[in-house]
Write a protein that holds these residues in place. Structure first.
Motif, short mmCIF file in Angstrom:
data_model
loop_
_atom_site.label_atom_id
_atom_site.label_comp_id
_atom_site.label_asym_id
_atom_site.label_seq_id
_atom_site.Cartn_x
_atom_site.Cartn_y
_atom_site.Cartn_z
N ASN A 216 0.82 -1.21 0.00
CA ASN A 216 0.00 0.00 0.00
C ASN A 216 0.86 1.27 0.00
O ASN A 216 1.61 1.52 0.95
CB ASN A 216 -0.90 0.00 1.23
N TYR A 218 -0.03 4.09 0.70
CA TYR A 218 -0.48 4.96 1.78
C TYR A 218 0.56 5.05 2.89
O TYR A 218 0.68 6.08 3.57
CB TYR A 218 -1.80 4.41 2.34
N TRP A 219 1.32 3.96 3.08
CA TRP A 219 2.29 3.93 4.18
C TRP A 219 3.63 4.53 3.79
O TRP A 219 4.56 4.53 4.61
CB TRP A 219 2.47 2.50 4.67
N LYS A 224 1.60 9.12 0.31
CA LYS A 224 0.32 9.16 1.01
C LYS A 224 -0.59 10.29 0.51
O LYS A 224 -1.79 10.05 0.28
CB LYS A 224 0.56 9.30 2.51
N HIS A 280 -5.42 4.87 -4.03
CA HIS A 280 -4.08 4.59 -4.52
C HIS A 280 -4.04 3.36 -5.44
O HIS A 280 -4.02 3.48 -6.66
CB HIS A 280 -3.10 4.40 -3.34
#
Length: 310
Positions: A216, A218-219, A224, A280
Protein backbone atom coordinates in the motif's frame (compact mmCIF):
# COMPACT_ATOMS: atom_id res chain seq x y z
CA UNK A 1 -12.96 0.42 -27.69
CA UNK A 2 -15.21 2.00 -30.27
CA UNK A 3 -16.16 5.62 -30.66
CA UNK A 4 -18.88 6.64 -33.07
CA UNK A 5 -20.06 9.94 -34.45
CA UNK A 6 -23.67 10.82 -35.09
CA UNK A 7 -24.58 10.94 -38.79
CA UNK A 8 -24.86 14.43 -40.23
CA UNK A 9 -27.91 15.35 -42.26
CA UNK A 10 -27.33 17.03 -45.60
CA UNK A 11 -29.57 19.74 -46.94
CA UNK A 12 -31.64 18.89 -50.03
CA UNK A 13 -30.53 20.49 -53.28
CA UNK A 14 -32.22 23.68 -54.37
CA UNK A 15 -35.54 23.00 -56.05
CA UNK A 16 -35.83 19.46 -54.67
CA UNK A 17 -39.23 17.82 -54.75
CA UNK A 18 -41.41 17.85 -51.63
CA UNK A 19 -40.74 14.14 -51.07
CA UNK A 20 -37.11 13.67 -50.05
CA UNK A 21 -35.31 10.33 -49.81
CA UNK A 22 -35.45 8.59 -46.45
CA UNK A 23 -32.85 9.95 -44.03
CA UNK A 24 -30.78 7.37 -42.24
CA UNK A 25 -30.50 9.55 -39.12
CA UNK A 26 -34.28 9.79 -38.76
CA UNK A 27 -36.52 6.92 -37.72
CA UNK A 28 -39.90 6.33 -36.15
CA UNK A 29 -40.86 2.91 -34.80
CA UNK A 30 -44.35 1.91 -33.71
CA UNK A 31 -44.47 -1.02 -31.29
CA UNK A 32 -47.83 -2.70 -31.10
CA UNK A 33 -49.33 -6.12 -30.61
CA UNK A 34 -50.87 -8.31 -27.96
CA UNK A 35 -50.80 -7.50 -24.27
CA UNK A 36 -48.14 -9.60 -22.56
CA UNK A 37 -46.21 -10.23 -25.79
CA UNK A 38 -43.14 -8.26 -24.71
CA UNK A 39 -43.70 -4.62 -25.70
CA UNK A 40 -42.14 -3.37 -22.44
CA UNK A 41 -38.97 -5.38 -23.03
CA UNK A 42 -38.86 -4.24 -26.67
CA UNK A 43 -39.20 -0.64 -25.51
CA UNK A 44 -36.16 -1.03 -23.25
CA UNK A 45 -34.14 -2.49 -26.13
CA UNK A 46 -34.98 0.48 -28.36
CA UNK A 47 -34.32 2.94 -25.54
CA UNK A 48 -30.84 1.43 -25.14
CA UNK A 49 -30.36 1.86 -28.90
CA UNK A 50 -30.92 5.60 -28.61
CA UNK A 51 -34.66 5.87 -29.25
CA UNK A 52 -36.91 8.16 -27.27
CA UNK A 53 -39.73 5.88 -26.13
CA UNK A 54 -43.31 6.99 -25.50
CA UNK A 55 -45.38 4.21 -23.93
CA UNK A 56 -49.17 3.95 -24.12
CA UNK A 57 -49.56 6.89 -26.49
CA UNK A 58 -53.28 7.27 -27.24
CA UNK A 59 -53.77 6.66 -30.96
CA UNK A 60 -55.62 9.99 -31.49
CA UNK A 61 -52.52 11.83 -30.23
CA UNK A 62 -50.15 10.23 -32.75
CA UNK A 63 -50.54 13.03 -35.28
CA UNK A 64 -49.96 15.59 -32.52
CA UNK A 65 -46.74 13.82 -31.59
CA UNK A 66 -45.57 13.88 -35.22
CA UNK A 67 -46.22 17.61 -35.29
CA UNK A 68 -44.16 18.01 -32.10
CA UNK A 69 -41.42 15.96 -33.73
CA UNK A 70 -41.41 18.24 -36.78
CA UNK A 71 -40.97 21.24 -34.48
CA UNK A 72 -38.15 19.59 -32.48
CA UNK A 73 -36.40 17.27 -34.97
CA UNK A 74 -33.14 16.99 -33.01
CA UNK A 75 -34.91 15.90 -29.82
CA UNK A 76 -37.11 13.30 -31.49
CA UNK A 77 -34.78 12.20 -34.29
CA UNK A 78 -35.33 8.55 -33.36
CA UNK A 79 -38.65 7.82 -31.68
CA UNK A 80 -40.37 4.60 -30.61
CA UNK A 81 -44.08 4.76 -29.84
CA UNK A 82 -46.07 2.04 -28.10
CA UNK A 83 -49.66 1.92 -29.39
CA UNK A 84 -51.90 -0.93 -28.38
CA UNK A 85 -55.36 -1.98 -27.36
CA UNK A 86 -55.33 0.16 -24.23
CA UNK A 87 -56.46 3.12 -26.34
CA UNK A 88 -58.31 1.12 -29.00
CA UNK A 89 -57.25 -0.27 -32.37
CA UNK A 90 -54.40 1.99 -33.64
CA UNK A 91 -54.74 0.91 -37.31
CA UNK A 92 -56.24 4.18 -38.57
CA UNK A 93 -53.64 6.31 -36.79
CA UNK A 94 -50.82 4.13 -38.15
CA UNK A 95 -52.06 4.57 -41.73
CA UNK A 96 -52.13 8.34 -41.34
CA UNK A 97 -48.71 8.39 -39.74
CA UNK A 98 -47.23 6.33 -42.57
CA UNK A 99 -48.52 8.79 -45.17
CA UNK A 100 -47.24 11.81 -43.23
CA UNK A 101 -43.79 10.33 -42.60
CA UNK A 102 -43.37 9.15 -46.19
CA UNK A 103 -44.03 12.72 -47.28
CA UNK A 104 -41.22 13.88 -44.98
CA UNK A 105 -38.86 11.12 -46.08
CA UNK A 106 -38.69 9.59 -42.60
CA UNK A 107 -38.75 5.78 -42.32
CA UNK A 108 -41.58 4.26 -40.31
CA UNK A 109 -41.28 0.70 -39.02
CA UNK A 110 -44.33 -0.98 -37.50
CA UNK A 111 -43.51 -3.99 -35.31
CA UNK A 112 -46.26 -6.27 -34.08
CA UNK A 113 -45.48 -8.56 -31.15
CA UNK A 114 -47.54 -11.65 -30.43
CA UNK A 115 -47.30 -14.99 -28.63
CA UNK A 116 -49.31 -18.17 -28.25
CA UNK A 117 -52.37 -18.18 -26.01
CA UNK A 118 -50.70 -20.61 -23.60
CA UNK A 119 -47.64 -18.38 -23.22
CA UNK A 120 -49.71 -15.24 -22.75
CA UNK A 121 -51.94 -16.88 -20.14
CA UNK A 122 -48.82 -18.07 -18.30
CA UNK A 123 -47.27 -14.58 -18.37
CA UNK A 124 -50.42 -12.96 -16.98
CA UNK A 125 -50.55 -15.61 -14.29
CA UNK A 126 -46.91 -15.02 -13.31
CA UNK A 127 -47.12 -11.22 -13.24
CA UNK A 128 -50.69 -11.12 -11.89
CA UNK A 129 -51.41 -8.24 -14.22
CA UNK A 130 -54.94 -7.75 -15.42
CA UNK A 131 -55.57 -8.02 -19.16
CA UNK A 132 -56.77 -4.62 -20.54
CA UNK A 133 -59.93 -6.23 -21.95
CA UNK A 134 -60.61 -8.54 -19.05
CA UNK A 135 -63.94 -8.11 -17.32
CA UNK A 136 -65.75 -11.30 -16.34
CA UNK A 137 -64.77 -13.69 -19.13
CA UNK A 138 -61.23 -14.56 -18.04
CA UNK A 139 -57.80 -14.00 -19.55
CA UNK A 140 -57.98 -16.47 -22.44
CA UNK A 141 -61.25 -15.06 -23.78
CA UNK A 142 -59.79 -11.54 -23.49
CA UNK A 143 -56.71 -12.58 -25.47
CA UNK A 144 -58.93 -13.93 -28.24
CA UNK A 145 -60.94 -10.72 -28.33
CA UNK A 146 -57.73 -8.67 -28.49
CA UNK A 147 -56.47 -10.74 -31.43
CA UNK A 148 -59.71 -10.08 -33.26
CA UNK A 149 -59.66 -6.31 -32.61
CA UNK A 150 -56.02 -5.95 -33.69
CA UNK A 151 -56.30 -7.85 -36.98
CA UNK A 152 -56.12 -4.64 -39.06
CA UNK A 153 -53.09 -3.43 -37.10
CA UNK A 154 -51.32 -6.75 -37.58
CA UNK A 155 -51.88 -6.51 -41.34
CA UNK A 156 -50.09 -3.12 -41.34
CA UNK A 157 -46.99 -4.44 -39.59
CA UNK A 158 -43.64 -4.47 -41.35
CA UNK A 159 -42.50 -7.20 -38.98
CA UNK A 160 -44.48 -9.68 -36.89
CA UNK A 161 -42.47 -11.23 -34.06
CA UNK A 162 -43.72 -14.22 -32.10
CA UNK A 163 -42.07 -13.99 -28.68
CA UNK A 164 -43.21 -17.43 -27.47
CA UNK A 165 -40.12 -19.01 -25.94
CA UNK A 166 -37.94 -16.09 -27.07
CA UNK A 167 -35.19 -14.84 -24.77
CA UNK A 168 -34.57 -11.13 -24.25
CA UNK A 169 -31.24 -11.49 -26.07
CA UNK A 170 -32.95 -13.04 -29.09
CA UNK A 171 -35.64 -10.33 -29.07
CA UNK A 172 -32.91 -7.72 -29.05
CA UNK A 173 -31.23 -9.36 -32.06
CA UNK A 174 -34.51 -9.41 -33.99
CA UNK A 175 -35.26 -5.78 -33.23
CA UNK A 176 -31.79 -4.61 -34.20
CA UNK A 177 -32.13 -6.50 -37.47
CA UNK A 178 -35.41 -4.70 -38.24
CA UNK A 179 -35.09 -1.11 -37.04
CA UNK A 180 -32.46 1.49 -37.98
CA UNK A 181 -29.93 1.76 -35.17
CA UNK A 182 -26.98 4.14 -34.81
CA UNK A 183 -23.43 2.81 -35.14
CA UNK A 184 -22.30 1.17 -31.92
CA UNK A 185 -25.83 0.34 -30.73
CA UNK A 186 -24.67 -3.21 -29.99
CA UNK A 187 -21.59 -2.08 -28.09
CA UNK A 188 -21.19 -3.15 -24.48
CA UNK A 189 -20.40 -0.33 -22.06
CA UNK A 190 -17.69 -1.48 -19.65
CA UNK A 191 -17.38 0.77 -16.61
CA UNK A 192 -14.40 0.38 -14.30
CA UNK A 193 -15.30 1.77 -10.86
CA UNK A 194 -12.64 2.21 -8.20
CA UNK A 195 -13.68 2.27 -4.55
CA UNK A 196 -12.53 1.90 -0.97
CA UNK A 197 -13.73 -1.13 0.95
CA UNK A 198 -14.07 0.97 4.07
CA UNK A 199 -16.72 3.00 2.21
CA UNK A 200 -18.64 -0.01 0.88
CA UNK A 201 -18.75 -2.02 -2.34
CA UNK A 202 -20.60 -0.34 -5.26
CA UNK A 203 -24.09 -1.80 -5.41
CA UNK A 204 -24.12 -1.81 -9.22
CA UNK A 205 -21.02 -4.00 -9.54
CA UNK A 206 -21.16 -7.12 -11.71
CA UNK A 207 -17.55 -8.15 -10.93
CA UNK A 208 -15.58 -7.14 -7.82
CA UNK A 209 -11.80 -7.35 -7.38
CA UNK A 210 -9.92 -6.79 -4.14
CA UNK A 211 -6.44 -5.23 -4.40
CA UNK A 212 -5.60 -5.21 -0.71
CA UNK A 213 -3.00 -7.93 -1.36
CA UNK A 214 -0.74 -5.29 -2.97
CA UNK A 215 1.75 -3.21 -0.98
CA UNK A 216 0.00 0.00 0.00
CA UNK A 217 1.48 3.37 -1.08
CA UNK A 218 -0.48 4.96 1.78
CA UNK A 219 2.29 3.93 4.18
CA UNK A 220 4.92 5.79 2.16
CA UNK A 221 5.16 9.33 3.49
CA UNK A 222 5.87 10.86 0.09
CA UNK A 223 3.05 8.90 -1.64
CA UNK A 224 0.32 9.16 1.01
CA UNK A 225 -1.03 12.59 -0.10
CA UNK A 226 -1.07 11.54 -3.77
CA UNK A 227 -3.50 9.34 -5.70
CA UNK A 228 -3.20 6.54 -8.22
CA UNK A 229 -3.39 9.13 -10.97
CA UNK A 230 0.08 10.38 -10.02
CA UNK A 231 3.05 8.80 -11.77
CA UNK A 232 4.92 8.06 -8.53
CA UNK A 233 2.00 6.05 -7.10
CA UNK A 234 1.33 4.34 -10.41
CA UNK A 235 4.95 3.21 -10.67
CA UNK A 236 5.00 2.01 -7.05
CA UNK A 237 1.88 -0.13 -7.60
CA UNK A 238 2.49 -1.46 -11.10
CA UNK A 239 6.14 -2.38 -10.49
CA UNK A 240 4.99 -5.12 -8.13
CA UNK A 241 5.23 -8.45 -10.01
CA UNK A 242 1.91 -9.65 -8.62
CA UNK A 243 0.20 -6.52 -9.99
CA UNK A 244 1.37 -7.28 -13.51
CA UNK A 245 0.12 -10.87 -13.29
CA UNK A 246 -3.17 -9.73 -11.81
CA UNK A 247 -3.71 -7.29 -14.70
CA UNK A 248 -2.99 -10.02 -17.26
CA UNK A 249 -5.59 -12.32 -15.71
CA UNK A 250 -8.31 -9.68 -15.24
CA UNK A 251 -7.88 -8.28 -18.76
CA UNK A 252 -8.17 -11.82 -20.13
CA UNK A 253 -11.27 -12.46 -18.01
CA UNK A 254 -13.04 -9.28 -19.15
CA UNK A 255 -12.20 -10.02 -22.79
CA UNK A 256 -13.66 -13.50 -22.29
CA UNK A 257 -16.94 -12.55 -20.62
CA UNK A 258 -17.72 -9.31 -22.50
CA UNK A 259 -19.12 -11.04 -25.63
CA UNK A 260 -21.15 -13.40 -23.43
CA UNK A 261 -22.65 -10.51 -21.45
CA UNK A 262 -23.51 -8.76 -24.71
CA UNK A 263 -25.07 -11.95 -26.13
CA UNK A 264 -27.32 -12.15 -23.06
CA UNK A 265 -28.64 -8.67 -23.79
CA UNK A 266 -26.67 -6.75 -21.15
CA UNK A 267 -25.80 -3.22 -22.15
CA UNK A 268 -23.42 -2.47 -19.27
CA UNK A 269 -20.74 -4.42 -17.43
CA UNK A 270 -19.59 -2.78 -14.20
CA UNK A 271 -16.21 -3.94 -12.88
CA UNK A 272 -15.49 -2.70 -9.36
CA UNK A 273 -11.84 -2.54 -8.29
CA UNK A 274 -11.22 -1.82 -4.64
CA UNK A 275 -8.51 -1.23 -2.09
CA UNK A 276 -8.71 0.02 1.49
CA UNK A 277 -9.37 3.70 0.85
CA UNK A 278 -9.94 3.69 -2.91
CA UNK A 279 -7.34 6.35 -3.65
CA UNK A 280 -4.08 4.59 -4.52
CA UNK A 281 -3.87 0.94 -5.60
CA UNK A 282 -7.33 0.62 -7.14
CA UNK A 283 -6.93 3.79 -9.21
CA UNK A 284 -3.50 2.88 -10.56
CA UNK A 285 -4.65 -0.60 -11.55
CA UNK A 286 -7.96 0.55 -13.07
CA UNK A 287 -6.23 3.12 -15.25
CA UNK A 288 -3.82 0.47 -16.54
CA UNK A 289 -6.66 -2.01 -17.08
CA UNK A 290 -8.57 0.59 -19.11
CA UNK A 291 -5.50 1.11 -21.26
CA UNK A 292 -5.23 -2.63 -21.91
CA UNK A 293 -8.93 -2.93 -22.78
CA UNK A 294 -8.81 0.01 -25.15
CA UNK A 295 -9.58 -1.39 -28.59
CA UNK A 296 -11.76 -4.25 -27.32
CA UNK A 297 -14.17 -5.09 -30.13
CA UNK A 298 -17.79 -3.90 -29.77
CA UNK A 299 -17.14 -2.31 -26.39
CA UNK A 300 -16.50 1.09 -24.87
CA UNK A 301 -14.57 1.54 -21.64
CA UNK A 302 -14.95 4.30 -19.04
CA UNK A 303 -13.29 4.75 -15.65
CA UNK A 304 -14.91 6.28 -12.57
CA UNK A 305 -12.94 6.93 -9.37
CA UNK A 306 -15.65 7.01 -6.72
CA UNK A 307 -13.58 8.17 -3.78
CA UNK A 308 -12.07 11.09 -5.70
CA UNK A 309 -15.43 12.68 -6.39
CA UNK A 310 -15.36 14.65 -3.17
Amino acid sequence: MTRTAEPTATAPPSGAAAESPARTDQSVVILTGLSGAGKSQASKVLEDAGYGVVDNLPAPLLESFLELRRNEPARYRRAALVLDIRSGDPATAIRRARVALEREGTPLTVIYLEASDAVLVSRFSETRHRHPLEERNGVQVSIGEERRRLERTRDLADEVIDTSGMSIARLRERLHAVVPTPPGADALSIELVTFGFKHGIPLEADLVFDLRFLANPYWQADLKPLSGLDAAVRDYVLRQPVAARFLDLVAELVELVAPAFRAEGKRRLTVAIGCTGGRHRSIAVAEELARRLDGLEDASVTVTHRELRG
